[in-house]
Every structure is written in C-alpha cells, then in structure tokens.
Design a protein around this motif. Structure first.
Motif, PDB file in Angstrom:
ATOM      1  N   LEU A   7       8.556  -7.002 -11.553  1.00 18.81           N
ATOM      2  CA  LEU A   7       8.595  -5.619 -12.045  1.00 18.81           C
ATOM      3  C   LEU A   7       7.199  -5.006 -12.054  1.00 18.81           C
ATOM      4  N   THR A   8       6.218  -5.786 -12.491  1.00 15.68           N
ATOM      5  CA  THR A   8       4.826  -5.305 -12.482  1.00 15.68           C
ATOM      6  C   THR A   8       4.366  -5.027 -11.058  1.00 15.68           C
ATOM      7  N   ALA A   9       4.715  -5.901 -10.133  1.00 20.65           N
ATOM      8  CA  ALA A   9       4.325  -5.710  -8.729  1.00 20.65           C
ATOM      9  C   ALA A   9       4.966  -4.448  -8.163  1.00 20.65           C
ATOM     10  N   ILE A  10       6.243  -4.227  -8.450  1.00 16.69           N
ATOM     11  CA  ILE A  10       6.945  -3.037  -7.943  1.00 16.69           C
ATOM     12  C   ILE A  10       6.341  -1.765  -8.528  1.00 16.69           C
ATOM     13  N   LEU A  11       6.098  -1.751  -9.837  1.00 17.52           N
ATOM     14  CA  LEU A  11       5.516  -0.560 -10.469  1.00 17.52           C
ATOM     15  C   LEU A  11       4.114  -0.273  -9.939  1.00 17.52           C
ATOM     16  N   LEU A  13       3.004  -1.165  -6.973  1.00 20.72           N
ATOM     17  CA  LEU A  13       3.142  -0.703  -5.598  1.00 20.72           C
ATOM     18  C   LEU A  13       3.476   0.791  -5.569  1.00 20.72           C
ATOM     19  N   LEU A  14       4.351   1.222  -6.479  1.00 16.79           N
ATOM     20  CA  LEU A  14       4.661   2.656  -6.580  1.00 16.79           C
ATOM     21  C   LEU A  14       3.422   3.460  -6.984  1.00 16.79           C
ATOM     22  N   ALA A  15       2.657   2.933  -7.952  1.00 14.34           N
ATOM     23  CA  ALA A  15       1.427   3.619  -8.362  1.00 14.34           C
ATOM     24  C   ALA A  15       0.432   3.672  -7.217  1.00 14.34           C
ATOM     25  N   LEU A  16       0.340   2.602  -6.447  1.00 15.06           N
ATOM     26  CA  LEU A  16      -0.558   2.553  -5.291  1.00 15.06           C
ATOM     27  C   LEU A  16      -0.145   3.613  -4.265  1.00 15.06           C
ATOM     28  N   SER A  19      -1.048   7.057  -5.474  1.00 15.74           N
ATOM     29  CA  SER A  19      -2.478   7.358  -5.477  1.00 15.74           C
ATOM     30  C   SER A  19      -2.945   7.905  -4.130  1.00 15.74           C
ATOM     31  N   ILE A  20      -2.217   7.597  -3.082  1.00 10.22           N
ATOM     32  CA  ILE A  20      -2.615   8.076  -1.749  1.00 10.22           C
ATOM     33  C   ILE A  20      -2.552   9.598  -1.655  1.00 10.22           C
ATOM     34  N   PRO A  21      -1.440  10.259  -2.076  1.00 14.36           N
ATOM     35  CA  PRO A  21      -1.456  11.724  -2.035  1.00 14.36           C
ATOM     36  C   PRO A  21      -2.461  12.354  -3.001  1.00 14.36           C
ATOM     37  N   ILE A  22      -2.730  11.669  -4.130  1.00 14.82           N
ATOM     38  CA  ILE A  22      -3.732  12.199  -5.066  1.00 14.82           C
ATOM     39  C   ILE A  22      -5.104  12.209  -4.403  1.00 14.82           C
ATOM     40  N   THR A  23      -5.469  11.095  -3.792  1.00 15.02           N
ATOM     41  CA  THR A  23      -6.759  11.013  -3.096  1.00 15.02           C
ATOM     42  C   THR A  23      -6.806  11.982  -1.920  1.00 15.02           C
ATOM     43  N   ALA A  24      -5.704  12.073  -1.179  1.00 12.98           N
ATOM     44  CA  ALA A  24      -5.657  12.990  -0.034  1.00 12.98           C
ATOM     45  C   ALA A  24      -5.796  14.442  -0.483  1.00 12.98           C
ATOM     46  N   ILE A  52      -6.983   4.972  -9.513  1.00 16.27           N
ATOM     47  CA  ILE A  52      -5.580   4.559  -9.582  1.00 16.27           C
ATOM     48  C   ILE A  52      -5.258   3.600  -8.444  1.00 16.27           C
ATOM     49  N   LEU A  53      -5.780   3.866  -7.257  1.00 15.99           N
ATOM     50  CA  LEU A  53      -5.563   2.984  -6.106  1.00 15.99           C
ATOM     51  C   LEU A  53      -6.106   1.581  -6.379  1.00 15.99           C
ATOM     52  N   LEU A  54      -7.341   1.496  -6.870  1.00 13.73           N
ATOM     53  CA  LEU A  54      -7.959   0.191  -7.118  1.00 13.73           C
ATOM     54  C   LEU A  54      -7.247  -0.576  -8.230  1.00 13.73           C
ATOM     55  N   VAL A  55      -6.951   0.104  -9.325  1.00 10.94           N
ATOM     56  CA  VAL A  55      -6.303  -0.576 -10.450  1.00 10.94           C
ATOM     57  C   VAL A  55      -4.894  -1.022 -10.075  1.00 10.94           C
ATOM     58  N   SER A  56      -4.149  -0.167  -9.391  1.00  8.91           N
ATOM     59  CA  SER A  56      -2.783  -0.549  -9.019  1.00  8.91           C
ATOM     60  C   SER A  56      -2.790  -1.649  -7.944  1.00  8.91           C
ATOM     61  N   ALA A  57      -3.768  -1.633  -7.043  1.00 11.30           N
ATOM     62  CA  ALA A  57      -3.876  -2.717  -6.052  1.00 11.30           C
ATOM     63  C   ALA A  57      -4.192  -4.038  -6.750  1.00 11.30           C
ATOM     64  N   CYS A  58      -5.064  -3.984  -7.726  1.00 11.15           N
ATOM     65  CA  CYS A  58      -5.390  -5.182  -8.493  1.00 11.15           C
ATOM     66  C   CYS A  58      -4.154  -5.701  -9.228  1.00 11.15           C
TER      67      CYS A  58
END
Length: 179
Positions: A7-11, A13-16, A19-24, A52-58
């Motif tokens: 569940l943590t991995a799925i959540l 992955l969704l956050a990751l 984060s792509i459209p936020i950065t874009a 958000i990208l770094l924390v969610s990837a971690c």
C-alpha cells in the motif's frame, strides 16, 4: 506487513506520478515571459515538485524493496514536509485573518484599508518596490475592464454587493497610481 508495504509503495508511486506535472508546470511557468504574478510562483512550484518526487521515490523504493533505512528517511522527510506545510498554512492564516474591510454607507460592497490588515502584510505591501510589483500583477488580471463591462452606470456599481476583494483592490491600485 507485506500489505502495508504494498500500500505504501502504491501510494508513493501515485505521489511520484503526481509530482511530474507539478514540476512540469513549474518549468512551464519559468519559461513564460516576465509576469509579476507568475514570477512569485515559478521556482517554489519547481522545488515543491522535485521534493515530492524525491520523497515519494524514496518511499516507493523503500516499501517495494523492503529497505528499512529508506523507509525511515521517507518518514522523516514526510514529517518535515507536513510540518512545513502546517507552518505555512498557520502563517498565511495569521497574516490574512484581519481582512481590512469596512462597510460604507450607501454602498453594497465593502471597502478595504491597510490599517485593517496584519502588521507583517502592511509592512510588505507599503514597500514601494513590492507595491509596484503588486500593482503590475493586479493590472495584468484585467479585473477593471471586466468591471466596466459588468456595470454600465456608477449607480449599478455602487449598489452592487458582488464586488470581490480583488476587484476592490484593483480599483484601489488604479486610483493610487493616478496620483
């Protein structure tokens, strides 16, 4: 335990992916020509997206591969981000809580004065460099031309109760710039 990690991995992955459209969008704002309103947002949006990208990837890697060290780093970083978000929200609430509005007899809308706002906000708005940027930002919104289309006569304008604080502020900035 595997269900919690999945569940943590799925959540994460969704956050990751979010984060792509936020950065874009932050990069897109950075590529726009100078606009005082956009200028305030461009780099904070990019930094927020990257964090958000770094924390969610971690969190994703830690949960997917059962790496306790990465999960601990993820939890600490997430706690720090949540704490910073709370600090920003509380600061914004405290700074903007007194709204500076007062009722004017014979008018359907409220008017605003700087004396009614918090000291921090007043000090930052009164600075001539910052006021020029704020005035340019308000002028870019085209609020006043829309008002002239909405209200034909002055009586319609003065009796209206649907004037927003942004419209009142725009009118104030235009009247101050005419002096």
């Amino acid at each position: 335990m595997a269900l919690a990690n999945n569940l943590t991995a799925i959540l994460n992955l969704l956050a990751l992916l979010c984060s792509i459209p936020i950065t874009a969008s932050g990069i897109w704002l950075a590529s726009k020509p100078d606009n005082e309103c956009v200028n305030l947002l461009r780099w904070p949006v990019v930094v927020l997206g990257v964090l958000i990208l770094l924390v969610s990837a971690c969190g994703f890697i830690g949960a997917y591969q059962y790496k306790e060290t990465l999960l601990a780093v993820y939890l600490c970083c997430m706690a720090i981000l949540i704490g910073l978000l709370l600090v920003v929200l509380i600061f914004a609430f405290v700074v903007t809580r007194p709204d500076g509005s007062y009722q004017v007899p014979g008018r359907g809308y409220k008017e605003y004065r700087l004396e009614g706002f918090s000291n921090w906000l007043r000090e930052n708005v009164v600075d001539s460099k910052k006021w020029g940027k704020i005035r340019a930002c308000l002028a870019d919104t085209n609020v006043c031309p829309k008002l002239s289309q909405q209200f034909i006569t002055a009586d319609q304008f003065f009796s209206s109760s649907s004037i927003t604080p942004l419209q009142a502020c725009s009118l104030l900035s235009l009247s101050l710039s005419s002096f």
